[in-house]
Design a protein around this motif. Structure first.
Motif, PDB file in Angstrom:
ATOM      1  N   VAL A   5      34.354  18.204 -61.534  1.00 14.51           N
ATOM      2  CA  VAL A   5      33.808  18.157 -60.655  1.00 14.51           C
ATOM      3  C   VAL A   5      35.317  18.373 -59.951  1.00 14.51           C
ATOM      4  CG1 VAL A   5      32.155  18.029 -58.990  1.00 14.51           C
ATOM      5  CG2 VAL A   5      31.783  16.663 -61.080  1.00 14.51           C
ATOM      6  N   TRP A   6      35.707  19.523 -59.393  1.00 15.95           N
ATOM      7  CA  TRP A   6      35.960  19.562 -58.439  1.00 15.95           C
ATOM      8  C   TRP A   6      35.575  19.974 -57.090  1.00 15.95           C
ATOM      9  CZ3 TRP A   6      36.113  24.769 -56.740  1.00 15.95           C
ATOM     10  CH2 TRP A   6      35.450  25.809 -57.680  1.00 15.95           C
ATOM     11  N   ARG A   7      36.534  20.181 -55.859  1.00 20.37           N
ATOM     12  CA  ARG A   7      36.428  20.275 -54.682  1.00 20.37           C
ATOM     13  C   ARG A   7      36.882  21.498 -54.201  1.00 20.37           C
ATOM     14  NH1 ARG A   7      37.512  18.169 -49.013  1.00 20.37           N
ATOM     15  NH2 ARG A   7      39.165  16.729 -50.225  1.00 20.37           N
ATOM     16  N   CYS A  15      32.165  23.093 -53.690  1.00 18.80           N
ATOM     17  CA  CYS A  15      32.559  22.565 -55.320  1.00 18.80           C
ATOM     18  C   CYS A  15      32.067  23.389 -57.018  1.00 18.80           C
ATOM     19  CB  CYS A  15      32.283  21.071 -55.518  1.00 18.80           C
ATOM     20  SG  CYS A  15      30.467  21.211 -54.738  1.00 18.80           S
ATOM     21  N   GLY A  16      32.517  22.678 -57.442  1.00 18.69           N
ATOM     22  CA  GLY A  16      32.232  23.463 -58.887  1.00 18.69           C
ATOM     23  C   GLY A  16      32.017  22.420 -60.153  1.00 18.69           C
ATOM     24  N   ILE A  17      31.912  22.361 -61.526  1.00 18.37           N
ATOM     25  CA  ILE A  17      31.756  22.072 -62.134  1.00 18.37           C
ATOM     26  C   ILE A  17      32.369  22.840 -63.723  1.00 18.37           C
ATOM     27  CG2 ILE A  17      30.446  20.567 -64.145  1.00 18.37           C
ATOM     28  CD1 ILE A  17      28.453  19.666 -61.932  1.00 18.37           C
ATOM     29  N   ASP A  18      33.559  22.041 -63.782  1.00 15.56           N
ATOM     30  CA  ASP A  18      34.354  22.832 -65.464  1.00 15.56           C
ATOM     31  C   ASP A  18      33.323  22.424 -66.460  1.00 15.56           C
ATOM     32  OD1 ASP A  18      34.987  24.232 -64.202  1.00 15.56           O
ATOM     33  OD2 ASP A  18      37.095  23.567 -63.396  1.00 15.56           O
ATOM     34  N   ASN A  45      22.255  34.638 -57.798  1.00 16.64           N
ATOM     35  CA  ASN A  45      23.564  34.840 -58.394  1.00 16.64           C
ATOM     36  C   ASN A  45      24.362  34.475 -59.096  1.00 16.64           C
ATOM     37  OD1 ASN A  45      22.569  36.953 -55.837  1.00 16.64           O
ATOM     38  ND2 ASN A  45      23.610  35.263 -54.238  1.00 16.64           N
ATOM     39  N   GLY A  46      24.214  33.262 -59.758  1.00 15.34           N
ATOM     40  CA  GLY A  46      25.014  33.331 -60.661  1.00 15.34           C
ATOM     41  C   GLY A  46      25.845  31.316 -60.231  1.00 15.34           C
ATOM     42  N   PRO A  47      26.057  30.720 -61.016  1.00 19.63           N
ATOM     43  CA  PRO A  47      26.674  29.128 -60.107  1.00 19.63           C
ATOM     44  C   PRO A  47      27.940  28.977 -59.570  1.00 19.63           C
ATOM     45  CG  PRO A  47      26.968  29.538 -62.978  1.00 19.63           C
ATOM     46  CD  PRO A  47      25.825  30.496 -62.194  1.00 19.63           C
ATOM     47  N   ASN A  48      28.891  30.770 -59.690  1.00 21.14           N
ATOM     48  CA  ASN A  48      29.633  30.293 -58.853  1.00 21.14           C
ATOM     49  C   ASN A  48      30.381  31.256 -57.815  1.00 21.14           C
ATOM     50  OD1 ASN A  48      31.070  28.766 -61.274  1.00 21.14           O
ATOM     51  ND2 ASN A  48      31.326  29.954 -62.386  1.00 21.14           N
ATOM     52  N   VAL A  49      28.417  31.712 -56.774  1.00 19.68           N
ATOM     53  CA  VAL A  49      28.451  32.711 -56.415  1.00 19.68           C
ATOM     54  C   VAL A  49      27.876  32.121 -54.976  1.00 19.68           C
ATOM     55  CG1 VAL A  49      27.683  35.260 -55.450  1.00 19.68           C
ATOM     56  CG2 VAL A  49      28.668  34.717 -58.063  1.00 19.68           C
ATOM     57  N   PRO A  50      28.649  32.216 -53.935  1.00 20.77           N
ATOM     58  CA  PRO A  50      28.210  31.910 -52.887  1.00 20.77           C
ATOM     59  C   PRO A  50      26.457  32.136 -52.859  1.00 20.77           C
ATOM     60  CG  PRO A  50      30.330  32.776 -52.425  1.00 20.77           C
ATOM     61  CD  PRO A  50      30.526  33.244 -53.770  1.00 20.77           C
TER      62      PRO A  50
END
Length: 51
Positions: A5-7, A15-18, A45-50
């Motif tokens: 998990v990253w910010r 934040c995100g999860i790889d 719109n996908g997990p990495n799109v605002p």
């Protein structure tokens, strides 16, 4: 499997999860799981799109 998990340091609201999986079979099993499908439904719109 491993996940990190990253910010985003430039955006306090992001934040995100790889995720790292053993192989393609494990990835497909995860993508078909109930909790993964529910999570992805929240992000059209996908997990990495605002959103």
């Amino acid at each position: 499997m491993r996940w990190d998990v990253w910010r985003d340091n430039s955006n306090d609201h992001c934040c995100g999860i790889d995720e790292l999986y053993r192989d393609a079979t494990a990835v497909e099993a995860h993508r078909g799981s109930r909790h993964c499908l529910a999570c992805l439904a929240r992000f059209p719109n996908g997990p990495n799109v605002p959103q």
